[in-house]
Design a protein around this motif. Structure first.
Motif, short mmCIF file in Angstrom:
data_model
loop_
_atom_site.label_atom_id
_atom_site.label_comp_id
_atom_site.label_asym_id
_atom_site.label_seq_id
_atom_site.Cartn_x
_atom_site.Cartn_y
_atom_site.Cartn_z
N SER B 108 0.86 -1.06 -0.11
CA SER B 108 0.06 -0.06 0.02
C SER B 108 0.90 1.32 0.05
O SER B 108 0.49 2.26 -0.69
N PHE B 111 2.08 1.81 -3.54
CA PHE B 111 1.01 2.32 -4.19
C PHE B 111 0.85 3.78 -3.91
O PHE B 111 0.71 4.66 -4.90
N LYS B 112 0.95 4.06 -2.67
CA LYS B 112 0.93 5.76 -2.50
C LYS B 112 2.09 6.43 -3.14
O LYS B 112 1.66 7.50 -3.73
N LEU B 115 1.24 6.75 -6.66
CA LEU B 115 0.09 7.76 -6.80
C LEU B 115 0.32 9.09 -6.59
O LEU B 115 -0.08 10.07 -7.35
N LEU B 118 1.93 10.53 -9.85
CA LEU B 118 1.05 10.61 -10.79
C LEU B 118 0.16 11.96 -10.49
O LEU B 118 -0.10 12.76 -11.30
N ARG B 119 0.13 11.95 -9.19
CA ARG B 119 -0.69 13.28 -8.69
C ARG B 119 0.02 14.53 -9.02
O ARG B 119 -0.60 15.49 -9.62
N TYR B 122 0.09 15.30 -12.84
CA TYR B 122 -1.33 15.83 -13.00
C TYR B 122 -1.31 17.29 -12.73
O TYR B 122 -1.83 18.23 -13.15
N LYS B 126 -2.22 20.91 -14.49
CA LYS B 126 -3.57 21.57 -13.86
C LYS B 126 -3.01 23.13 -13.60
O LYS B 126 -3.44 23.99 -13.99
#
Lengths: 131, 135
Positions: B108, B111-112, B115, B118-119, B122, B126
């Motif tokens: 996990s 995974f974090k 993530l 990726l955040r 993005y 933005k």
């Protein structure tokens, strides 16, 4: 969509069913009369893995089996269920053994619930990715 | 938005989910007699996933990351390995719940991390869009 939730909840419900049987065994630790006749017999949950290596699907209680080991026979002529020699057939429930089973089941339940929480966090983090 | 780095991060996230599923199955079967735990050989699985999409994007340099196949996450798990922790249990079960939980935590966390990368990627897009609207 996310199979992990189903797998972990199958684990939790299987452990809960096992805890139910432990409860029944403890409640009937001194029961000498049953519908099928004779003393109460200890109930054991048999677990079965579902799915295969490629498609894991959790666990289920495939059957509830009666422990066929003989219980203790005690001398108590005043007991209504004593036989002609004054011996009473007691249930084959060992209270200490049941307590150990209860702790194991509750720990396994906790482990499943912990992994459930982790998966929930993972999913909610991915949902928040779009924010 | 779908450059090779984003695509490989997405493949990594998919595989982390799948690995969590397998670890969950091991935990659920921690008391099933004769059950042998399985795990996802993550690096191998990721390589396979990334290699699946070479037809979609041409690589002009061997150092480029290949893009994953679009149907990757639905394909069969190829890198499943049996991995018993306990070999001498009376009922033939090979699951050690503590080690399994440690793997869940590790998975996990990884995974974090993916993530978060990726955040941020993005986030850059933005930021650009927000600044453009101010002009």
């Amino acid at each position: 969509m996310i199979k992990g939730f189903g797998i972990l909840s199958s684990g939790m419900s299987a452990q809960r069913e096992r805890l139910d049987l432990v409860g029944s065994n403890l409640a009937n630790a001194n029961t000498t009369r049953t519908q099928e006749g004779g003393p109460y017999r200890r109930r054991v949950a048999i677990f079965e893995a579902l799915g295969d290596d490629q498609n894991p699907s959790g666990v289920a209680v495939s059957e509830v089996r009666l422990d066929q080991n003989p219980g203790p026979v005690v001398y108590d002529p005043s007991h209504p269920d004593a036989d002609a020699d004054g011996m009473v057939h007691m249930p084959n429930v060992n209270v200490v053994e049941e307590m150990v089973d209860m702790m194991t089941a509750s720990r396994s339940f906790e482990a499943n619930s912990q992994a459930f929480q982790t998966l929930r966090d993972m999913v909610s983090q991915s949902i928040n990715l779009g924010r | 938005m779908s450059d090779p780095v984003n695509l490989s991060l997405r493949a990594a996230l998919d595989l982390r989910y799948q690995r969590h599923e397998m670890l969950a199955n091991n935990l659920a079967n921690a008391d099933t007699p004769g059950f042998q735990p399985t795990d996802l050989e993550f690096e191998g699985a990721l390589q396979r996933e990334l290699a699946g999409g070479t037809a979609a994007l041409a690589r002009t340099n061997p150092a480029h990351l290949p893009a994953p196949a679009t149907t990757g996450s639905d394909s069969e798990l190829q890198n499943t390995v049996e991995r018993p922790d306990v070999t001498d249990s009376l009922d033939g079960n090979g699951v050690d719940s503590d080690k399994e939980l440690a793997r869940v935590a590790d998975n996990s966390l990884q995974f974090k991390a993916a993530l978060e990368v990726l955040r941020r990627r993005y986030g850059v897009v933005k930021q650009v869009l927000t600044d453009m609207s101010r002009v």
